[in-house]
Design an enzyme around this catalytic site. Sequence first.
Site, PDB file in Angstrom:
ATOM      1  CE  LYS A  63      -4.212  -2.156   1.166  1.00  0.00           C
ATOM      2  NZ  LYS A  63      -3.764  -3.537   1.413  1.00  0.00           N
TER       3      LYS A  63
HETATM    4  C1  LIG Z   1      -4.330  -4.635   0.808  1.00  0.00           C
HETATM    5  C2  LIG Z   1      -3.551  -5.893   0.706  1.00  0.00           C
HETATM    6  C3  LIG Z   1      -3.873  -6.899  -0.231  1.00  0.00           C
HETATM    7  C4  LIG Z   1      -5.092  -6.816  -1.132  1.00  0.00           C
HETATM    8  O1  LIG Z   1      -4.974  -5.808  -2.110  1.00  0.00           O
HETATM    9  P1  LIG Z   1      -6.285  -5.300  -2.889  1.00  0.00           P
HETATM   10  O2  LIG Z   1      -5.827  -4.121  -3.651  1.00  0.00           O
HETATM   11  O3  LIG Z   1      -7.286  -4.962  -1.837  1.00  0.00           O
HETATM   12  O4  LIG Z   1      -6.738  -6.421  -3.769  1.00  0.00           O
HETATM   13  C5  LIG Z   1      -3.058  -8.015  -0.324  1.00  0.00           C
HETATM   14  N1  LIG Z   1      -1.994  -8.162   0.485  1.00  0.00           N
HETATM   15  C6  LIG Z   1      -1.657  -7.232   1.404  1.00  0.00           C
HETATM   16  C7  LIG Z   1      -0.481  -7.479   2.283  1.00  0.00           C
HETATM   17  C8  LIG Z   1      -2.409  -6.056   1.550  1.00  0.00           C
HETATM   18  O5  LIG Z   1      -2.072  -5.136   2.466  1.00  0.00           O
END
Ligand SMILES: *Cc1c(COP(=O)(O)O)cnc(C)c1O
Length: 491
Positions: free
Chosen positions: A129
């Site tokens: 993120k």
């Molecule tokens: C947010 C997240 C995901 C999922 O990503 P999306 O964009 O919601 O599909 C997968 N792995 C981790 C570690 C995350 O923080």
Amino acid sequence: MQYVSTRATAESSARNPNHFSDILLGGLAPDGGLFLPAEYPRVTGAELDAWRTLPYAGLAYEILRKFATDIPDADLKALTAKTYTADVYRNARAGDNPADITPLRELERDGDKVLVLQSLSNGPTLAFKDMAMQLLGNLFEYALAKNDDELNIFGATSGDTGSAAEYAMRGKRGIRVFMLSPHKKMSAFQTAQMFSLHDPNIFNIAVEGVFDDCQDMVKAVSNDLSFKARHKIGTVNSINWARVVAQVVYYFRGYLAATTSNDQKVSFTVPSGNFGNICAGHIARMMGLPIDQLIVATNENDVLDEFFRTGRYRVRKSAETFHTTSPSMDISKASNFERFVYDLVGRDPERVRALFRKVDTEGGFDLSGAPGSDGDEFAKVAGYGFASGKSTHADRIATIRNVFEKSGLTIDTHTADGVKVAREHVRAGVPMIVLETALAAKFNETIVEALGRNADRPSGFEDIESLPQKYVVMKPNVDEMKTFIAAHTGL
Ligand SMILES: *Cc1c(COP(=O)(O)O)cnc(C)c1O
């Protein structure tokens, strides 16, 4: 570049904002849809060639300027250069170069079948993120300064999103963050990451309840439109368009790093929850990036796997949503999925409105083409490169274990779901890039279960749990929350 809403009507499209800067600070379109470009920009072979040698920040600039056409080039160049530095993405594994920002390394090879790991988790909070959120922090600060405005970000988190938002917004002029989390429900590491921030513009609020109570409070405050306007409340959730577009960049980077010429293809496997990450892969493919397959990997919460296997989209109730050891993928519905559905049904907003109205009233829709279904577009899904698979706790443990035995690498639980599914779909001659969405240190309990020892922590994180913490504890009480916000915004 003009933007449209996936639920536009003749009337709403006349009122909706339609430039990048206007949708930057917002979430949903006023008509309830999600924003997408009116047309995807195309990338030429000559551009791809020229981009092979660019550093990450330079590549980010070239891609973003196609979407953010109303931000002056020089400003965008400065913003991307400030964001994508080796210092911000410093938590690379030993042997990886932090200047690569998203380093790639071969994970395993079986004849012509190759799995490659692309690390997206070297930023400040050790999850992917940060790739988008760090840029968002700089874009927000820039846009607010330009209009001499301010913004109070109000959200709820069960872990990764809240910390990524706080680390992106800390110390930024004109921005405050009010982040709710369920009191004593996050891991010690995640709690320490958020609560050890002492910046005066960051407010951690531990709510005596569960995550749903936190989300209900966010909804209640957001539904009070006059409060929201007076206190300049905004969000940074996963439907934010700028987050999606920032994620497009690393698909190009992964492709360019794994190939030597544009007649080669690669595939990606993406550990998925809200479909934000892989939606960016879809957009990269629509722009002309030579992607063969886009593989959606889910955990036991398999809403998306079910759709990509059967054409039926069926959102889950709270009671059907499992708490798993890859918790950032524990979703009951996939909030960005509507963007793909819009393309799948031929960019027909009326269809999209009808389908998602059915989600609200009947819990889902069916595009399988079976008698009585809502359409037959599922037949077109493979043409967009999509396929899927799912993984369970037992798979995760086995995968963490055998990846460690084969390659000596410790991967996190979400990435393990990706590797498990990637192995089922990899094709000879087409590198399969698995996106690493978090570092193992964040989910240490499961690493201990799988490997019988702790995950390595990047330097600087050794004693994070013992740092002094700053937070307030609050009952799930909306009025108390509003009073707290009002007291700290001074608005
Ligand atoms: C947010 C997240 C995901 C999922 O990503 P999306 O964009 O919601 O599909 C997968 N792995 C981790 C570690 C995350 O923080």
